[in-house]
Design an enzyme around this catalytic site. Structure first.
Site, PDB file in Angstrom:
ATOM      1  N   ASN A  71     -14.117  18.745   0.235  1.00 27.29           N
ATOM      2  CA  ASN A  71     -13.092  19.078   1.217  1.00 27.29           C
ATOM      3  C   ASN A  71     -12.937  17.956   2.236  1.00 27.29           C
ATOM      4  O   ASN A  71     -13.905  17.309   2.648  1.00 27.29           O
ATOM      5  CB  ASN A  71     -13.373  20.427   1.901  1.00 27.29           C
ATOM      6  CG  ASN A  71     -14.754  20.553   2.488  1.00 27.29           C
ATOM      7  OD1 ASN A  71     -15.708  19.942   2.009  1.00 27.29           O
ATOM      8  ND2 ASN A  71     -14.881  21.349   3.527  1.00 27.29           N
ATOM      9  N   ILE A  72     -11.672  17.722   2.600  1.00 26.33           N
ATOM     10  CA  ILE A  72     -11.318  16.679   3.571  1.00 26.33           C
ATOM     11  C   ILE A  72     -10.572  17.364   4.707  1.00 26.33           C
ATOM     12  O   ILE A  72      -9.479  17.892   4.483  1.00 26.33           O
ATOM     13  CB  ILE A  72     -10.375  15.613   2.941  1.00 26.33           C
ATOM     14  CG1 ILE A  72     -10.867  15.146   1.564  1.00 26.33           C
ATOM     15  CG2 ILE A  72     -10.153  14.462   3.912  1.00 26.33           C
ATOM     16  CD1 ILE A  72     -11.975  14.147   1.562  1.00 26.33           C
ATOM     17  N   CYS A  82      -8.764  21.325   0.403  1.00 29.34           N
ATOM     18  CA  CYS A  82      -9.974  21.892  -0.198  1.00 29.34           C
ATOM     19  C   CYS A  82     -10.521  20.974  -1.293  1.00 29.34           C
ATOM     20  O   CYS A  82      -9.774  20.192  -1.904  1.00 29.34           O
ATOM     21  CB  CYS A  82      -9.674  23.246  -0.829  1.00 29.34           C
ATOM     22  SG  CYS A  82      -9.202  24.518   0.327  1.00 29.34           S
ATOM     23  N   GLU A  84     -11.361  21.766  -4.274  1.00 30.17           N
ATOM     24  CA  GLU A  84     -10.730  22.032  -5.573  1.00 30.17           C
ATOM     25  C   GLU A  84      -9.466  21.213  -5.752  1.00 30.17           C
ATOM     26  O   GLU A  84      -9.212  20.640  -6.804  1.00 30.17           O
ATOM     27  CB  GLU A  84     -10.360  23.519  -5.698  1.00 30.17           C
ATOM     28  CG  GLU A  84     -11.543  24.472  -5.685  1.00 30.17           C
ATOM     29  CD  GLU A  84     -11.884  24.966  -4.294  1.00 30.17           C
ATOM     30  OE1 GLU A  84     -11.860  24.163  -3.338  1.00 30.17           O
ATOM     31  OE2 GLU A  84     -12.191  26.161  -4.157  1.00 30.17           O
ATOM     32  N   CYS A 115      -9.349  29.288  -2.389  1.00 31.78           N
ATOM     33  CA  CYS A 115      -8.340  29.877  -1.506  1.00 31.78           C
ATOM     34  C   CYS A 115      -7.039  30.079  -2.278  1.00 31.78           C
ATOM     35  O   CYS A 115      -6.877  29.597  -3.415  1.00 31.78           O
ATOM     36  CB  CYS A 115      -8.115  28.974  -0.284  1.00 31.78           C
ATOM     37  SG  CYS A 115      -7.082  27.532  -0.647  1.00 31.78           S
ATOM     38  N   CYS A 118      -5.230  26.876  -3.563  1.00 28.28           N
ATOM     39  CA  CYS A 118      -5.887  26.268  -4.732  1.00 28.28           C
ATOM     40  C   CYS A 118      -5.660  27.113  -5.976  1.00 28.28           C
ATOM     41  O   CYS A 118      -5.466  26.579  -7.067  1.00 28.28           O
ATOM     42  CB  CYS A 118      -7.376  26.081  -4.464  1.00 28.28           C
ATOM     43  SG  CYS A 118      -7.700  24.824  -3.219  1.00 28.28           S
TER      44      CYS A 118
HETATM   45  N1  THU Z   1     -12.745  25.053   1.498  1.00 29.29           N
HETATM   46  C1  THU Z   1     -12.794  24.428   0.274  1.00 29.29           C
HETATM   47  O1  THU Z   1     -12.876  23.203   0.194  1.00 29.29           O
HETATM   48  N2  THU Z   1     -12.765  25.200  -0.833  1.00 29.29           N
HETATM   49  C2  THU Z   1     -12.816  26.553  -0.853  1.00 29.29           C
HETATM   50  O2  THU Z   1     -12.846  27.170  -1.907  1.00 29.29           O
HETATM   51  C3  THU Z   1     -12.823  27.296   0.418  1.00 29.29           C
HETATM   52  C4  THU Z   1     -12.581  26.476   1.641  1.00 29.29           C
HETATM   53  C5  THU Z   1     -12.858  24.224   2.707  1.00 29.29           C
HETATM   54  C6  THU Z   1     -11.612  24.042   3.516  1.00 29.29           C
HETATM   55  C7  THU Z   1     -12.184  23.737   4.886  1.00 29.29           C
HETATM   56  O3  THU Z   1     -12.489  22.361   4.962  1.00 29.29           O
HETATM   57  C8  THU Z   1     -13.482  24.501   4.929  1.00 29.29           C
HETATM   58  O4  THU Z   1     -13.801  24.815   3.582  1.00 29.29           O
HETATM   59  C9  THU Z   1     -13.444  25.769   5.740  1.00 29.29           C
HETATM   60  O5  THU Z   1     -12.387  26.578   5.359  1.00 29.29           O
END
Ligand code: THU
Length: 158
Positions: A71-72, A82, A84, A115, A118
């Site tokens: 995640n960035i 995210c 994904e 989410c 994604c």
């Molecule tokens: N996030 C993801 O990268 N993937 C997920 O499946 C759920 C949420 C990240 C987005 C954000 O950077 C952090 O988690 C909190 O929501």
């Protein structure tokens, strides 16, 4: 001659199970473990200064390539991407199209679920992929869904 460093050679990650006849049959449990390990490794690169919640993802193609993502986050929260989607966009932008599975890892009980955003993109670009998820602190327990289970009746065309 200087002595060679006493370090074992890194072994290639195998995703194939026992051979049946002339062909190696994919072993889903082994694939899940390998892909989950790649997702856990990808977490290390997460840019998550706002949530401090590090997520890693790894996408497996039919050809056996693995694309990872993390995640960035942005100070402008809506721009956050995210893990994904980062993995999916990396793969698509390098020409990969046929996806077998995606693994996700984060320190949350039972592992994270993708989410809605994604799920939509996975439904469009990786509809046949299996989703594997694990709590990065307990990687031995992997949960599994299909994309269709996660996003039934997806909006796919107009
Ligand atoms: N996030 C993801 O990268 N993937 C997920 O499946 C759920 C949420 C990240 C987005 C954000 O950077 C952090 O988690 C909190 O929501």
């Amino acid at each position: 001659m200087p002595a060679k460093p006493d370090r074992p050679k890194p072994r290639a990650l195998k995703t194939n199970g026992p051979r049946k006849g002339n062909r190696a049959e994919p072993d889903p449990a082994a694939q899940a473990r390998v892909l989950t390990l790649a997702a856990r490794r990808a977490r290390v690169h997460a840019c998550a200064p706002w949530s401090n919640f590090r997520v890693g993802a790894a996408l497996l193609t039919q050809e056996g390539r693995i694309f990872t993502g993390c995640n960035i986050e942005s100070a402008s929260f809506g721009l956050t991407c995210c893990a994904e989607r980062v993995a999916l966009f990396k793969a698509l932008s390098e020409g990969a199209r046929r996806f077998v599975a995606i693994a996700i890892a984060a320190p949350v009980p039972g592992g994270p679920t993708p989410c809605g955003a994604c799920r939509q993109l996975l439904a469009e670009y990786a509809p046949e992929a299996v989703v594997w998820s694990c709590d990065s602190r307990r990687p031995g327990r992997i949960r599994q869904w299909t994309i269709r289970e996660l996003l039934p009746a997806a909006f796919l065309r107009f």
